[in-house]
Motif scaffolding. Sequence first.
Motif, PDB file in Angstrom:
ATOM      1  N   CYS A   1      -6.328  -8.013  -0.997  1.00 50.53           N
ATOM      2  CA  CYS A   1      -7.318  -6.979  -0.675  1.00 50.53           C
ATOM      3  C   CYS A   1      -6.959  -5.793  -1.561  1.00 50.53           C
ATOM      4  O   CYS A   1      -5.809  -5.655  -1.974  1.00 50.53           O
ATOM      5  N   THR A   2      -7.922  -4.947  -1.831  1.00 49.32           N
ATOM      6  CA  THR A   2      -7.685  -3.825  -2.726  1.00 49.32           C
ATOM      7  C   THR A   2      -6.555  -2.901  -2.245  1.00 49.32           C
ATOM      8  O   THR A   2      -5.886  -2.263  -3.035  1.00 49.32           O
ATOM      9  N   ARG A   3      -6.359  -2.884  -0.938  1.00 48.21           N
ATOM     10  CA  ARG A   3      -5.341  -1.985  -0.380  1.00 48.21           C
ATOM     11  C   ARG A   3      -3.928  -2.393  -0.814  1.00 48.21           C
ATOM     12  O   ARG A   3      -2.974  -1.647  -0.620  1.00 48.21           O
TER      13      ARG A   3
ATOM     14  N   SER B   1      -3.336   1.949  -4.402  1.00 48.44           N
ATOM     15  CA  SER B   1      -3.627   2.193  -2.986  1.00 48.44           C
ATOM     16  C   SER B   1      -2.371   2.421  -2.162  1.00 48.44           C
ATOM     17  O   SER B   1      -2.465   2.743  -0.984  1.00 48.44           O
ATOM     18  N   LEU B   2      -1.202   2.203  -2.750  1.00 51.74           N
ATOM     19  CA  LEU B   2       0.024   2.198  -1.950  1.00 51.74           C
ATOM     20  C   LEU B   2       0.869   3.450  -2.166  1.00 51.74           C
ATOM     21  O   LEU B   2       1.093   3.863  -3.293  1.00 51.74           O
TER      22      LEU B   2
ATOM     23  N   GLN C   1      -4.230  -4.158   7.295  1.00 54.61           N
ATOM     24  CA  GLN C   1      -3.026  -4.878   6.883  1.00 54.61           C
ATOM     25  C   GLN C   1      -2.304  -4.142   5.765  1.00 54.61           C
ATOM     26  O   GLN C   1      -1.081  -4.124   5.718  1.00 54.61           O
ATOM     27  N   GLY C   2      -3.079  -3.537   4.879  1.00 55.69           N
ATOM     28  CA  GLY C   2      -2.474  -2.799   3.773  1.00 55.69           C
ATOM     29  C   GLY C   2      -1.710  -1.589   4.270  1.00 55.69           C
ATOM     30  O   GLY C   2      -0.589  -1.312   3.820  1.00 55.69           O
ATOM     31  N   GLU C   3      -2.277  -0.862   5.214  1.00 53.04           N
ATOM     32  CA  GLU C   3      -1.575   0.296   5.768  1.00 53.04           C
ATOM     33  C   GLU C   3      -0.354  -0.164   6.556  1.00 53.04           C
ATOM     34  O   GLU C   3       0.706   0.466   6.498  1.00 53.04           O
ATOM     35  N   ASN C   4      -0.483  -1.268   7.275  1.00 48.17           N
ATOM     36  CA  ASN C   4       0.685  -1.808   7.981  1.00 48.17           C
ATOM     37  C   ASN C   4       1.824  -2.063   7.006  1.00 48.17           C
ATOM     38  O   ASN C   4       2.973  -1.704   7.249  1.00 48.17           O
TER      39      ASN C   4
END
Lengths: 320, 407
Positions: free
Chosen positions: B287-289, B294-295, B344-347
């Motif tokens: 995913c783009t995240r 994005s990180l 999920q990316g923020e996790n």
Amino acid sequence: MLKYLVIVLDDTSVSYCHYNNECKEKRLIDIDTLKKGIVYAMKENLSIQYVLPDYTLPKKYVEVMESIDNIKFCSSNSDMIDEADVIVLNGWCSNINFNREKTYVLRISKEELFEKEKDIKLSFDKMSRLNVVITNITSFKDSDIDRYNDVLNSFSKDVKSLIQNGFKINILTDRIMLDAMNNCNAGAENITLAPDGCFYVCPAFYHCGENGEYGLGKTKFCIGNLEKGVDIKNSQLYEVEYAPLCRKCDAYHCKRCVWLNLNSTYEINTPSHEQCVVAHLERNASKTLLESIGKHKLFVPEKEIKEISYLDPFDIIDKL
Amino acid sequence: MTKIKDLDFSWQSKITKNITFIVTKDCQLACKYCYLVGKNEKERMSWEVAKQAIDYILNNEDKFKEEAVIWDFIGGEPFLEIELIDKICDYIKIQMFKKDHHWFNSYIFSFSTNGINYHTEKVQNFINKNKDHLSIGITIDGTKRKHDLNRIWKGEGPEKGSYEDVVKNIPLWLKQFPEAGTKVTISSTDIPYIKESVLHLFSLGIHEVNINCVFEDVWKEGDDLVFEEQLIELADEIIDNNLYEDNVCSFFSEHIGKPLDRELDNQNWCGAGKMLSIDTAGNFYPCTRFAQYSLRSKRNWIIGDINNGIDNNKLRPFLTLDRCTQSSQECIDCEVASGCAWCQGENYDAALTPTIYQRSTAICKMHKATVRANNYYWNKLYRKLELEGKREDFEKRGIKVSPISCY
Ligand code: SF4
Ligand code: SF4
């Protein structure tokens, strides 16, 4: 709950598992660190396993080591082979004086295993236990499936007659004896103390060195030290209950190697396709072996090993 | 052949693949809540990278078995690269036709835009050319003062809001996409403006407002109470003025705030891993995240690239992830768990170790405030409908709302 403490005595200590240790430069654990490690294990009720280098350890070290009950691992080239309980063969060598009192670990590439299958099984009757560790499991291809099946079937023929004399080989007899998961459990049941005085999940996470990378970061990370104790971040992920594939799997003998997991899928709790396929080929070969012997002839759990249609639980994840 | 209209194009749906091209990491705006920490003007997708990605995807039909596809374009601001996008879309259409691909006629091109370039000739030509296969969302945060609080132009000097530059394109957009909804993201400073903003969007003719709190840990002491107050006032306005008849706001959904069953409701909410995202260098992400821009604190999570294809082992953690394995006991036992979303990316970004298996709970108190206001909304609305004898009729209409949106 932790049960074992592995103590790597030297940077050149033998690898007894999936990781490689190519370090040639000796660095013996400090004797005070060793003593503290032993005291730590005693206080936490942990059984000790020493991983030895090839050279003879100083007498004062041996005295300290023997102050507590232990198991010792060394390589077949080690000067301390007589003292060790588990002997690691790095590749197959027939000219070993096997000793039934000891356990043997054969670290071998799939190619060599396929090639030397006949030589290897000729020595089964000289051993009481052999653990086979395929060192390049991640390169296992679908085209290797038939060949590995042939090896397992060929081994199986010999094991069938030897098993009742007590011979055990991890890839065929362990699953027969189990009715629940029995994996490596690094980080959950055992941790490792390294020569630098820090704790690691297993020796692999130390021997990979400062430059070891796996895509999301460094593969070398410590999980505490003798002063502050053990502190495993997200420790639940080392438990089988937190591994969505493994917790429903019945390849109970599988190592469920968290080191391979991290390197191949980036997650401690997620195995690669290859690890699952290899474990399932062994599981299925164990089933056939058990059926050919007849359960009544062995002291084995009541449960059958079921017929299944997959080699990788991921393929039926929706149904698990 | 399945008709395009019959397909469920929700990216959570099993039958739809979502493929995202990160065509540029540049944007005209510098929104204060933007999760893209690594935006820049240099990284733009080249035609060669885009073509190689499309060839890989369309040549490997067996790996992409979903019935339909959403070709998604994001940035930065995707319409900054309208010429490249036009070329990509033409190529996709031609290749799908030539290969007699099962996605031919089962595709849409999807855009999330800041709306600034919407009216330009190039964008309009593109829209006219592809109008039967398009979904375009324009992000507008609400009233001018709310929108301009966060969505400001990039650059030195005094802050300049972008509201006027966007709102002028809303009538054209709604004319072309009358069913279109908008996504609103709430951060701590936006809370006092929620009511006026949602009402304003309804008044502009946007009937579906998908709104959610950012997943990042930005919430201050007491934010939940002010937030709840805003939602209660909004509920009163919507109900007292009969706005519920034509409009939906995702804060109010009957599915929010119920306990979840360990076994039956154990699915992962987030679609990471079922999607595929391609960056300007040709790397693949779940995913783009998970792309580096994005990180905040973790390394990008690459699952393959245009030269080597997707490494299926890298997808396994995403596709085996379930709700309970990543949740704390408190979340598993939570009495109001339904509708509590995660990214999920923020996790991953917020986790103690590099894992997607540790759920961030920064949003917990905001979710609980949403649940209280949501309960109030439905109690009040159903009482009113009962008194008016309209409840049955309302329930039959079964207003649909997607309660959670991604970012
Ligand atoms: S075979 Fe795969 S799923 Fe089963 S225990 Fe081993 S690693 Fe886990
Ligand atoms: S995690 Fe366990 S199985 Fe894997 S290398 Fe380490 S000791 Fe061996």
